[in-house]
Write an enzyme that holds these catalytic residues in place. Structure first.
Site, PDB file in Angstrom:
ATOM      1  N   GLY A 100      -7.643   1.645  -1.741  1.00  0.00           N
ATOM      2  CA  GLY A 100      -8.440   0.327  -1.782  1.00  0.00           C
ATOM      3  C   GLY A 100     -10.001   0.627  -2.398  1.00  0.00           C
TER       4      GLY A 100
ATOM      5  N   ASN B 174      -7.896   7.775  -5.309  1.00  0.00           N
ATOM      6  CA  ASN B 174      -6.827   8.312  -6.461  1.00  0.00           C
ATOM      7  C   ASN B 174      -7.524   7.343  -7.366  1.00  0.00           C
ATOM      8  OD1 ASN B 174      -3.881   9.354  -7.173  1.00  0.00           O
ATOM      9  ND2 ASN B 174      -5.384   8.988  -8.602  1.00  0.00           N
TER      10      ASN B 174
ATOM     11  N   GLY C 235      -4.330   1.315  -4.655  1.00  0.00           N
ATOM     12  CA  GLY C 235      -4.643   0.798  -6.257  1.00  0.00           C
ATOM     13  C   GLY C 235      -5.263  -0.477  -6.426  1.00  0.00           C
TER      14      GLY C 235
ATOM     15  N   LYS D  48       1.229  13.463   4.237  1.00  0.00           N
ATOM     16  CA  LYS D  48       0.700  12.341   4.217  1.00  0.00           C
ATOM     17  C   LYS D  48       1.911  11.439   4.365  1.00  0.00           C
ATOM     18  CE  LYS D  48      -1.619   8.761   1.560  1.00  0.00           C
ATOM     19  NZ  LYS D  48      -2.033   8.345   0.249  1.00  0.00           N
TER      20      LYS D  48
END
Lengths: 260, 65
Positions: free
Chosen positions: A188, A209, A160, A99
């Site tokens: 997001g 996450n 975040g 990633k």
């Protein structure tokens, strides 16, 4: 209903990818991963002293869960940093997947699209299978594909932030421009409805996450995100109706009693 | 000699990278190495010399988003 998706030839049934950071404990992280049904989790690399074994313990938990790992280059601000980190990740995690993050702006953790394209080209030529963390910029997306990327991961909103999809029009345009490229909304997403919205647009998967890790009940939120991802995907496949400005009665008018 | 190990000035006795990692106590830990910003694959550690003032990064798996 089996509805698999393939990334670089690797097929998975779950369209939810989950990050492994920020959980209250390793135990809750493991429970959330299991509850989500995800088959792909993101991981990272950091400095660790010889006496600290947290990293080794973490890696053992991930191995025991039997999920595929997608290492990231989080925190890298230059092409050189990102490429070196990718090489280190490939050796440790024994995967060609990366990633790719090249951050260009600190406040919004906005990708440096110029550096991203350059790093993607270097890594793809070296055999990496690159998942670039990008924006909805169509020109950059085209360059990334030319560079060898076979998956694109545009942001929904800053990492975040939990803001959801800040530019739905841009994301829809990206989907329309690249109908055959696996697209993943990464970053997001804060609520299950955001994940469902991305999937309803025809995105192939979502990666999140913080929304799970920082929820009051991460395990239950993992389950909710999994359900929302499935619901959004099913809704997309079911071909939603076109919205209209004026009402249209759903109850038949014919046969209505005349009561005045 | 003194090197910069993960950003900290550290005194070490060995110059061969594979031995240096052993001396530091990493043992069989899953780590990757970079010397002065360049990746050093595990297979090249025995032939990699660390010099005074070098910047050695030893990275381990960690949680990530």
């Amino acid at each position: 209903m089996a509805d698999p998706v393939a990334f670089y030839g690797t097929q998975v049934d779950s369209r939810l990818m989950l990050g492994t950071a920020l959980y209250p404990s390793p135990k809750i992280m493991a429970e959330a991963i299991e509850a989500s049904g995800t088959e792909i989790v993101t991981v990272s690399l950091r400095r660790e002293g010889a006496s600290a074994q947290a990293g080794q313990a973490f890696w053992q938990i991930i191995r025991d869960l039997g999920v595929k790992v997608l290492p990231n280059t989080a925190g890298c601000h230059t092409v050189k940093e990102a490429v070196t980190t990718a090489h280190m990740a490939r050796e440790i995690f024994e995967t060609a997947w990366i990633k790719l993050e090249v951050i260009g702006e600190e406040d919004r953790l906005q990708p440096d699209l110029f550096g991203l394209v350059e790093a993607a080209r270097i890594l793809a030529e070296d055999g990496f299978e690159v998942f670039p963390y990008t924006t909805e910029d169509l020109v950059a997306a085209g360059r990334l594909i030319e560079a060898g990327c076979k998956v694109l991961m545009p942001w929904g909103a800053p990492i975040g932030s939990g803001l959801g999809l800040s530019n739905p029009g841009g994301l829809r345009a990206m989907r329309a421009h690249f109908p055959d490229v696996p697209l993943v909304v990464d970053a997001g997403i804060g609520k299950p409805s955001h994940a469902a919205q991305a999937m309803e647009m025809g995105y192939d998967a979502v990666l999140l996450n913080t929304a799970v890790a920082k929820a009051g009940d991460p395990v239950e939120m993992a389950r909710a995100m999994a359900n929302a991802t499935i619901a959004g995907r099913q809704g997309y496949l079911a071909d939603p109706m076109e919205p209209r400005d004026m009402a249209s009665p759903s109850t038949p008018v014919m046969g209505k009693a005349f009561l005045t | 000699m003194t090197i910069w190990l993960n950003g900290v000035e550290t005194r070490v006795e060995t110059t061969r990278l594979d031995q240096l990692i052993d001396d530091l106590g990493y043992g069989a830990a899953k780590v990757a190495t970079a010397l002065n910003g360049d990746f050093v694959p595990k297979a090249q550690r025995p032939t990699t010399e660390v010099k005074p003032g070098d910047r050695l990064e030893i990275l381990a798996p960690l949680q990530g988003g």
